[in-house]
Design a protein around this motif. Sequence first.
Motif, PDB file in Angstrom:
ATOM      1  N   HIS A 219      52.583  36.366  72.038  1.00  0.00           N
ATOM      2  CA  HIS A 219      51.722  36.482  73.428  1.00  0.00           C
ATOM      3  C   HIS A 219      50.912  35.210  73.132  1.00  0.00           C
ATOM      4  O   HIS A 219      50.528  34.452  74.283  1.00  0.00           O
ATOM      5  N   HIS A 220      50.226  35.158  71.889  1.00  0.00           N
ATOM      6  CA  HIS A 220      49.230  33.880  71.855  1.00  0.00           C
ATOM      7  C   HIS A 220      49.892  32.406  72.028  1.00  0.00           C
ATOM      8  O   HIS A 220      49.516  31.777  72.728  1.00  0.00           O
ATOM      9  N   TYR A 221      51.136  32.460  71.487  1.00  0.00           N
ATOM     10  CA  TYR A 221      51.812  31.155  71.939  1.00  0.00           C
ATOM     11  C   TYR A 221      52.135  30.801  73.411  1.00  0.00           C
ATOM     12  O   TYR A 221      51.926  29.815  73.827  1.00  0.00           O
TER      13      TYR A 221
ATOM     14  N   CYS B 284      62.066  29.191  66.637  1.00  0.00           N
ATOM     15  CA  CYS B 284      62.572  28.526  65.214  1.00  0.00           C
ATOM     16  C   CYS B 284      63.135  29.500  64.353  1.00  0.00           C
ATOM     17  O   CYS B 284      64.234  29.752  64.038  1.00  0.00           O
ATOM     18  N   ILE B 285      62.054  30.534  63.901  1.00  0.00           N
ATOM     19  CA  ILE B 285      62.576  31.328  62.961  1.00  0.00           C
ATOM     20  C   ILE B 285      62.305  32.524  63.774  1.00  0.00           C
ATOM     21  O   ILE B 285      63.233  33.598  63.075  1.00  0.00           O
ATOM     22  N   ALA B 286      61.469  32.995  64.505  1.00  0.00           N
ATOM     23  CA  ALA B 286      61.377  34.140  65.270  1.00  0.00           C
ATOM     24  C   ALA B 286      62.470  34.424  65.864  1.00  0.00           C
ATOM     25  O   ALA B 286      63.146  33.722  66.580  1.00  0.00           O
ATOM     26  N   ALA B 287      63.020  35.645  65.749  1.00  0.00           N
ATOM     27  CA  ALA B 287      64.022  36.258  66.701  1.00  0.00           C
ATOM     28  C   ALA B 287      63.465  36.668  68.212  1.00  0.00           C
ATOM     29  O   ALA B 287      63.534  37.664  68.443  1.00  0.00           O
ATOM     30  N   ARG B 288      63.664  35.563  68.805  1.00  0.00           N
ATOM     31  CA  ARG B 288      63.219  35.872  70.379  1.00  0.00           C
ATOM     32  C   ARG B 288      63.984  34.811  71.058  1.00  0.00           C
ATOM     33  O   ARG B 288      64.545  33.893  70.764  1.00  0.00           O
ATOM     34  N   ASP B 289      63.984  35.148  72.592  1.00  0.00           N
ATOM     35  CA  ASP B 289      64.507  34.124  73.411  1.00  0.00           C
ATOM     36  C   ASP B 289      63.688  32.889  73.697  1.00  0.00           C
ATOM     37  O   ASP B 289      62.357  33.110  73.772  1.00  0.00           O
ATOM     38  N   GLU B 290      64.252  32.013  74.208  1.00  0.00           N
ATOM     39  CA  GLU B 290      63.451  30.960  74.961  1.00  0.00           C
ATOM     40  C   GLU B 290      62.581  31.554  75.976  1.00  0.00           C
ATOM     41  O   GLU B 290      63.092  32.374  76.782  1.00  0.00           O
TER      42      GLU B 290
ATOM     43  N   ILE C 169      54.651  39.490  65.374  1.00  0.00           N
ATOM     44  CA  ILE C 169      55.312  38.540  65.976  1.00  0.00           C
ATOM     45  C   ILE C 169      55.074  38.729  67.354  1.00  0.00           C
ATOM     46  O   ILE C 169      55.184  37.853  68.408  1.00  0.00           O
ATOM     47  N   ASP C 170      54.964  40.100  67.965  1.00  0.00           N
ATOM     48  CA  ASP C 170      54.723  40.179  69.324  1.00  0.00           C
ATOM     49  C   ASP C 170      53.472  39.692  69.792  1.00  0.00           C
ATOM     50  O   ASP C 170      53.175  39.063  70.833  1.00  0.00           O
ATOM     51  N   SER C 171      52.278  39.888  68.811  1.00  0.00           N
ATOM     52  CA  SER C 171      51.075  39.213  69.192  1.00  0.00           C
ATOM     53  C   SER C 171      51.027  37.916  69.212  1.00  0.00           C
ATOM     54  O   SER C 171      50.715  37.112  69.950  1.00  0.00           O
TER      55      SER C 171
END
Length: 143
Positions: free
Chosen positions: A10-12, A116-122, A5-7
């Motif tokens: 970064h790509h996103y 959406c699914i990833a546990a990340r902040d905007e 998810i980190d990679s």
Amino acid sequence: MNNSIDSLWHHYSETRFLLTQSLSCQLSFAIISAHNPLGTLLTPCQNRLLDRQLQSEIEKLHRPYRALVGAAADLTHMEKSWAVFIDRELAVELGRRFNQNAIYYVEQGRLSLLPCIAARDELKLGSFTERVKLVTELPELNG
């Protein structure tokens, strides 16, 4: 592509967008893909099937939409996507239905990456137009 998810995040965050026509940044819209759910690379045939399913769901919303391509900065990875003129909440829900880690959202010309699914902040990514390349036709995707 490493799918941690980190990679992926970064790509996103470095994605560029190929469009055949300009989109007004006075309007808010989402950019959603159904390709490669959860960052898992699928075959072109599988991605085309998911893309057709997403387009069908978008058509049911009776809102304007346009095809585009989300691409790595060096164009080594591309995904068919849709600019859809819907609100953030509906956009995130649509992304979830198609098992997307994240979608993009444009408000007042500013691009954001919304989980959406990833546990990340905007993640606020800056100017949308600086990431756009107008092309005469969208490329055929093989992956």
